[in-house]
Design a protein around this motif. Structure first.
Motif, PDB file in Angstrom:
ATOM      1  N   ALA A 132     -16.587   4.015 -79.678  1.00 40.44           N
ATOM      2  CA  ALA A 132     -15.723   5.165 -79.426  1.00 40.44           C
ATOM      3  C   ALA A 132     -14.539   5.215 -80.384  1.00 40.44           C
ATOM      4  CB  ALA A 132     -15.220   5.131 -77.984  1.00 40.44           C
ATOM      5  N   PHE A 133     -14.054   4.045 -80.821  1.00 40.55           N
ATOM      6  CA  PHE A 133     -12.918   4.042 -81.734  1.00 40.55           C
ATOM      7  C   PHE A 133     -13.287   4.697 -83.058  1.00 40.55           C
ATOM      8  CE2 PHE A 133     -11.933  -0.162 -79.449  1.00 40.55           C
ATOM      9  CZ  PHE A 133     -11.310   0.509 -78.407  1.00 40.55           C
ATOM     10  N   THR A 134     -14.502   4.429 -83.525  1.00 46.76           N
ATOM     11  CA  THR A 134     -14.959   5.019 -84.782  1.00 46.76           C
ATOM     12  C   THR A 134     -15.345   6.476 -84.604  1.00 46.76           C
ATOM     13  OG1 THR A 134     -15.769   2.861 -85.546  1.00 46.76           O
ATOM     14  CG2 THR A 134     -16.665   4.811 -86.637  1.00 46.76           C
ATOM     15  N   LEU A 159     -11.987  -5.637 -73.865  1.00 50.33           N
ATOM     16  CA  LEU A 159     -11.562  -5.565 -75.265  1.00 50.33           C
ATOM     17  C   LEU A 159     -10.791  -6.823 -75.632  1.00 50.33           C
ATOM     18  CD1 LEU A 159     -10.149  -1.921 -75.481  1.00 50.33           C
ATOM     19  CD2 LEU A 159     -12.424  -2.710 -76.155  1.00 50.33           C
ATOM     20  N   PRO A 160     -11.012  -7.395 -76.825  1.00 51.82           N
ATOM     21  CA  PRO A 160     -10.127  -8.466 -77.293  1.00 51.82           C
ATOM     22  C   PRO A 160      -8.726  -7.901 -77.493  1.00 51.82           C
ATOM     23  CG  PRO A 160     -11.643  -7.787 -79.033  1.00 51.82           C
ATOM     24  CD  PRO A 160     -12.068  -7.074 -77.800  1.00 51.82           C
ATOM     25  N   PRO A 161      -7.699  -8.737 -77.380  1.00 52.03           N
ATOM     26  CA  PRO A 161      -6.322  -8.216 -77.393  1.00 52.03           C
ATOM     27  C   PRO A 161      -5.994  -7.295 -78.555  1.00 52.03           C
ATOM     28  CG  PRO A 161      -6.316 -10.503 -76.708  1.00 52.03           C
ATOM     29  CD  PRO A 161      -7.728 -10.191 -77.116  1.00 52.03           C
ATOM     30  N   ARG A 164      -6.544  -3.439 -78.349  1.00 56.50           N
ATOM     31  CA  ARG A 164      -5.650  -2.524 -77.627  1.00 56.50           C
ATOM     32  C   ARG A 164      -4.996  -1.551 -78.607  1.00 56.50           C
ATOM     33  NH1 ARG A 164      -2.700  -7.285 -75.272  1.00 56.50           N
ATOM     34  NH2 ARG A 164      -4.348  -8.251 -73.992  1.00 56.50           N
ATOM     35  N   VAL A 165      -4.768  -2.032 -79.817  1.00 53.98           N
ATOM     36  CA  VAL A 165      -4.213  -1.155 -80.862  1.00 53.98           C
ATOM     37  C   VAL A 165      -5.150   0.032 -81.087  1.00 53.98           C
ATOM     38  CG1 VAL A 165      -3.576  -1.032 -83.301  1.00 53.98           C
ATOM     39  CG2 VAL A 165      -3.021  -3.085 -81.969  1.00 53.98           C
ATOM     40  N   SER A 166      -6.446  -0.254 -81.155  1.00 51.59           N
ATOM     41  CA  SER A 166      -7.439   0.805 -81.353  1.00 51.59           C
ATOM     42  C   SER A 166      -7.505   1.724 -80.144  1.00 51.59           C
ATOM     43  CB  SER A 166      -8.819   0.190 -81.609  1.00 51.59           C
ATOM     44  OG  SER A 166      -8.795  -0.682 -82.690  1.00 51.59           O
ATOM     45  N   LEU A 171      -6.229   7.175 -77.777  1.00 59.96           N
ATOM     46  CA  LEU A 171      -5.519   8.081 -76.873  1.00 59.96           C
ATOM     47  C   LEU A 171      -4.585   9.012 -77.644  1.00 59.96           C
ATOM     48  CD1 LEU A 171      -4.610   5.679 -73.921  1.00 59.96           C
ATOM     49  CD2 LEU A 171      -6.434   7.390 -73.996  1.00 59.96           C
ATOM     50  N   GLU A 172      -3.922   8.464 -78.642  1.00 54.29           N
ATOM     51  CA  GLU A 172      -3.022   9.289 -79.455  1.00 54.29           C
ATOM     52  C   GLU A 172      -3.779  10.402 -80.162  1.00 54.29           C
ATOM     53  OE1 GLU A 172       0.410  10.710 -81.234  1.00 54.29           O
ATOM     54  OE2 GLU A 172       0.231   9.220 -79.644  1.00 54.29           O
TER      55      GLU A 172
END
Length: 256
Positions: A132-134, A159-161, A164-166, A171-172
């Motif tokens: 989903a991030f890609t 998710l690995p920590p 969370r950035v992704s 969301l942004e």
């Protein structure tokens, strides 16, 4: 000599490799694991049942959310996506696992034309297999938003920590102003690993998933307005809703 780190994405991919050394990316290793998990459909897994989360149903019943365009992250066999579609949402549902998507599409076909599978967006669900991030980062993709609701039931705590950035970047990108983000995740003291973030990089592995406290969720999603954060209500086996008390449920709104 390798000197390949130039961008944030380069750093994320480097850290991904700690969690999936046998694959090019962490998502590839995770996809293979979840494929095996969803292939055994007769296992006694609570969220294999074809019923929606009790908190999600509660949000709609109380008027905290309203039908609109929705994105279901880590949709699994499609239980929440199909419920949203049946209640008037136009739904995109994403999962890394091809086995999960195949199962979700089977359920969609069984549910009838109002909740049809891939390719149908008329009051139904469109299922997507991938990261989903890609997928949401591609401006030409139908997943680039905006969405009135982003729902994450059980994806975030796997998710690995560093990812969370992704998650926050997703969301942004895709959450509409005034849109809602809803979450269920492992509750500290009830389910999941309570190791500090740094420990996952000393001995890579997710230890079954990461536990969160209310304060940690408020800190991570601090740019969003909190509407509700509570334990999930335990539902009996014969309930039409899914509910397990080892999960937190949270509803946030993006400021307009």
């Amino acid at each position: 000599m390798d000197r390949d780190i130039r961008t944030v994405d380069d750093v994320l991919r480097l850290l991904d490799g700690l969690f999936a050394p046998e694959a090019d990316r962490w998502t590839e290793g995770a996809a293979a694991w979840w494929d095996g998990f969803y292939t055994e459909r007769d296992k006694s897994v609570p969220f294999f049942a074809a019923k929606p989360d009790e908190n999600l149903a509660s949000y709609l019943e109380r008027g905290l959310i309203a039908p609109g365009r929705a994105l279901d992250l880590g949709c699994g066999p499609g239980r929440n996506a199909l419920w949203l579609a049946a209640h008037g949402f136009d739904v995109d549902a994403v999962d890394l696992s091809l086995a999960a998507i195949a199962w979700a599409e089977e359920r969609a076909r069984q549910a009838g034309p109002g909740a049809a599978g891939a390719g149908d967006r008329v009051g139904g669900v469109r299922f997507h297999c991938g990261d989903a991030f890609t997928l949401t980062a591609d401006s030409t993709s139908e997943l680039c938003g905006p969405y009135d609701l982003v729902y994450d039931s059980g994806c975030f705590h796997h998710l690995p920590p560093h990812r969370r950035v992704s998650h926050l970047a997703l969301l942004e990108r895709v959450l509409a102003p005034g849109g809602h983000f809803a979450l269920t995740c492992f509750a500290a003291g009830r389910m999941g690993s309570e190791l500090p973030d740094a420990a996952f990089y000393r001995e890579p592995g997710l230890h079954g998933g990461l536990a969160y406290t209310p304060d940690s969720l408020r800190r991570i999603f601090g740019d969003l307005e909190e509407l509700e954060l509570r334990p999930m209500r335990q539902e009996p086996a014969d309930s039409a809703l899914f509910g397990e008390e080892f999960l937190w449920t949270a509803l946030f709104r993006r400021p307009a």
